[in-house]
Design an enzyme around this catalytic site. Structure first.
Site, PDB file in Angstrom:
ATOM      1  N   ASP A  63       0.327  -2.099   4.477  1.00  0.00           N
ATOM      2  CA  ASP A  63       1.328  -0.790   4.696  1.00  0.00           C
ATOM      3  C   ASP A  63       2.623  -1.693   4.897  1.00  0.00           C
ATOM      4  O   ASP A  63       4.001  -1.123   5.123  1.00  0.00           O
ATOM      5  CB  ASP A  63       1.033  -0.092   5.825  1.00  0.00           C
ATOM      6  CG  ASP A  63      -0.051   0.756   5.716  1.00  0.00           C
ATOM      7  OD1 ASP A  63      -0.632   0.883   4.421  1.00  0.00           O
ATOM      8  OD2 ASP A  63      -0.789   1.279   6.749  1.00  0.00           O
ATOM      9  N   LYS A 106      -7.045   9.681  -7.754  1.00  0.00           N
ATOM     10  CA  LYS A 106      -7.430  10.302  -6.281  1.00  0.00           C
ATOM     11  C   LYS A 106      -8.452  11.395  -6.638  1.00  0.00           C
ATOM     12  O   LYS A 106      -8.294  12.542  -6.584  1.00  0.00           O
ATOM     13  CB  LYS A 106      -6.488  10.925  -5.540  1.00  0.00           C
ATOM     14  CG  LYS A 106      -5.697   9.824  -4.896  1.00  0.00           C
ATOM     15  CD  LYS A 106      -6.596   9.493  -3.658  1.00  0.00           C
ATOM     16  CE  LYS A 106      -6.104   8.311  -2.583  1.00  0.00           C
ATOM     17  NZ  LYS A 106      -7.360   7.563  -1.931  1.00  0.00           N
ATOM     18  N   HIS A 128      -0.501  10.883  -2.366  1.00  0.00           N
ATOM     19  CA  HIS A 128      -1.985  10.358  -1.673  1.00  0.00           C
ATOM     20  C   HIS A 128      -2.901  11.298  -1.311  1.00  0.00           C
ATOM     21  O   HIS A 128      -3.819  11.420  -1.819  1.00  0.00           O
ATOM     22  CB  HIS A 128      -1.824   9.515  -0.165  1.00  0.00           C
ATOM     23  CG  HIS A 128      -3.224   9.164   0.442  1.00  0.00           C
ATOM     24  ND1 HIS A 128      -3.858   9.854   1.224  1.00  0.00           N
ATOM     25  CD2 HIS A 128      -3.907   8.232   0.142  1.00  0.00           C
ATOM     26  CE1 HIS A 128      -5.020   9.237   1.321  1.00  0.00           C
ATOM     27  NE2 HIS A 128      -4.910   8.137   0.789  1.00  0.00           N
ATOM     28  N   ASP A 135      -1.199   6.234  -5.283  1.00  0.00           N
ATOM     29  CA  ASP A 135      -2.446   7.132  -5.706  1.00  0.00           C
ATOM     30  C   ASP A 135      -1.812   8.292  -6.546  1.00  0.00           C
ATOM     31  O   ASP A 135      -0.549   8.573  -6.764  1.00  0.00           O
ATOM     32  CB  ASP A 135      -2.409   7.844  -4.352  1.00  0.00           C
ATOM     33  CG  ASP A 135      -3.009   6.855  -3.268  1.00  0.00           C
ATOM     34  OD1 ASP A 135      -3.778   5.889  -3.280  1.00  0.00           O
ATOM     35  OD2 ASP A 135      -2.020   6.424  -2.341  1.00  0.00           O
ATOM     36  N   GLU A 154      -4.284   4.194  -7.951  1.00  0.00           N
ATOM     37  CA  GLU A 154      -5.753   4.621  -7.698  1.00  0.00           C
ATOM     38  C   GLU A 154      -5.613   6.211  -7.958  1.00  0.00           C
ATOM     39  O   GLU A 154      -4.863   6.863  -7.771  1.00  0.00           O
ATOM     40  CB  GLU A 154      -5.832   4.750  -6.192  1.00  0.00           C
ATOM     41  CG  GLU A 154      -7.133   5.089  -5.759  1.00  0.00           C
ATOM     42  CD  GLU A 154      -7.067   5.369  -3.974  1.00  0.00           C
ATOM     43  OE1 GLU A 154      -6.389   4.676  -3.428  1.00  0.00           O
ATOM     44  OE2 GLU A 154      -8.244   6.031  -3.538  1.00  0.00           O
ATOM     45  N   GLU A 214       0.262  -0.763  -4.646  1.00  0.00           N
ATOM     46  CA  GLU A 214      -0.554   0.243  -4.864  1.00  0.00           C
ATOM     47  C   GLU A 214      -0.059   1.570  -4.781  1.00  0.00           C
ATOM     48  O   GLU A 214       0.511   1.916  -3.685  1.00  0.00           O
ATOM     49  CB  GLU A 214      -1.798   0.113  -3.935  1.00  0.00           C
ATOM     50  CG  GLU A 214      -2.963   0.963  -4.102  1.00  0.00           C
ATOM     51  CD  GLU A 214      -3.006   2.013  -3.412  1.00  0.00           C
ATOM     52  OE1 GLU A 214      -4.156   3.052  -3.330  1.00  0.00           O
ATOM     53  OE2 GLU A 214      -2.045   2.542  -2.448  1.00  0.00           O
ATOM     54  N   HIS A 229       0.927  -1.146  -0.021  1.00  0.00           N
ATOM     55  CA  HIS A 229       0.007  -0.024   0.104  1.00  0.00           C
ATOM     56  C   HIS A 229       0.776   1.310   0.125  1.00  0.00           C
ATOM     57  O   HIS A 229       1.797   1.476   0.911  1.00  0.00           O
ATOM     58  CB  HIS A 229      -0.836  -0.145   1.232  1.00  0.00           C
ATOM     59  CG  HIS A 229      -1.946   0.909   1.403  1.00  0.00           C
ATOM     60  ND1 HIS A 229      -2.030   1.834   2.662  1.00  0.00           N
ATOM     61  CD2 HIS A 229      -2.792   1.533   0.270  1.00  0.00           C
ATOM     62  CE1 HIS A 229      -3.009   2.756   2.327  1.00  0.00           C
ATOM     63  NE2 HIS A 229      -3.538   2.585   0.882  1.00  0.00           N
ATOM     64  N   ARG A 230       0.906   2.060  -0.972  1.00  0.00           N
ATOM     65  CA  ARG A 230       1.368   3.254  -1.375  1.00  0.00           C
ATOM     66  C   ARG A 230       3.094   3.061  -1.260  1.00  0.00           C
ATOM     67  O   ARG A 230       3.694   3.745  -0.460  1.00  0.00           O
ATOM     68  CB  ARG A 230       1.183   4.351  -0.215  1.00  0.00           C
ATOM     69  CG  ARG A 230      -0.291   4.606   0.098  1.00  0.00           C
ATOM     70  CD  ARG A 230      -0.640   5.896   1.174  1.00  0.00           C
ATOM     71  NE  ARG A 230      -1.912   5.557   1.498  1.00  0.00           N
ATOM     72  CZ  ARG A 230      -2.489   6.587   2.381  1.00  0.00           C
ATOM     73  NH1 ARG A 230      -1.657   7.266   3.037  1.00  0.00           N
ATOM     74  NH2 ARG A 230      -3.513   6.267   3.133  1.00  0.00           N
TER      75      ARG A 230
END
Ligand code: G3P
Ligand code: MG
Length: 243
Positions: free
Chosen positions: A231, A115, A51, A38, A113, A36, A9-10
């Site tokens: 994470d 945003k 993000h 953003d 993703e 992933e 994640h990120r």
């Protein structure tokens, strides 16, 4: 049975400054199946990997991404807020992330993703798809967004792109996309999935977010979910590989 995929994640948000090349490199180093990230658009319409709508939380700068040029965004430090060890980390563009992943031979999944939850960033869907189509990238690309209009627009621009429906607690609203728009995956919040799983398996494969605690990782592995978005990819991989 397919093995549950571990999606960082990120990048590896728990151990490195989120959405930086350093976090992404760590995700690759530990062997994540997917990453992933953003994206937003800058003032000069560059695709920026970050993000929040503003740079305030994750850099030493201030202001909205959409009000800053790439040159301005590149001047700010995106690492020292996390730890002095990462002073001078920069906010990357999508191009930099993709070129970096290609250079280091990454062949997993990249989940972008979009945003568009607070600002629509008109044209972002077309721009991201055009960029992704501009090279034969050695990794798989999937798109997600909390904004279903963005998912529909992505499909309108390129019906062959893979989209994942991202949601917190409103999974049943999936009908909003229309039955003619195939959704490959659901990306539900852990709390929704936990509740839903009491009543049986969801109809569509899920990648659950954000799954960080060992017991939650084990819960998702037990439920044989398609993926865990975490994470802490190294920790999740260690647990999965012992499973
Ligand atoms: O893809 C799951 C997750 O990224 C959604 O929430 O706010 O961390 O982008 P957020
Ligand atoms: Mg995200």
């Amino acid at each position: 049975m397919n093995q549950t995929k571990i999606i960082a994640h990120r990048g590896s948000k728990g151990t490195h400054p989120e959405n930086t090349l350093e976090a992404i490199e760590e995700a690759v180093r530990v062997g994540s199946d997917g990453i992933e990230i953003d994206v937003h658009l800058s003032l000069d319409k560059e695709i920026i990997v970050i993000h929040d709508e503003t740079v305030d939380r994750t850099t030493d700068g201030k202001g909205r991404v959409q009000d800053l040029t790439l040159t301005e965004l590149k001047k700010i430090d995106a690492g020292s807020w996390f730890s002095p060890e990462y002073t001078n980390c920069r906010i990357p563009t999508l191009k930099e992330v993709f070129c970096f992943l290609e250079e280091i031979g990454y062949k997993g999944l990249i989940n972008i993703e979009l945003k568009t939850d607070y600002y629509a960033y008109p044209g972002i869907e077309r721009k991201v798809l055009a960029f992704a189509a501009g090279n034969n990238w050695p990794f798989a690309i999937e798109y997600s967004s909390f904004n279903y209009r963005t998912l529909i627009r992505l499909k309108e621009v390129d019906s062959s792109c893979e989209i994942a429906l991202l949601f917190k607690n409103n999974g049943e609203n999936v009908a909003f996309l229309g039955s003619d728009i195939p959704v490959r995956m659901w990306h539900p919040k852990l709390s929704w999935f936990r509740n839903k799983s009491l009543f049986g398996a969801p109809e569509i494969p899920v990648r659950v977010w954000t799954v960080n605690k060992s017991k939650d990782i084990q819960f998702c592995l037990n439920k044989q979910v398609a993926g865990i978005i975490t994470d802490y990819p190294q920790k999740a991989l260690e647990i999965r590989n012992k499973w």
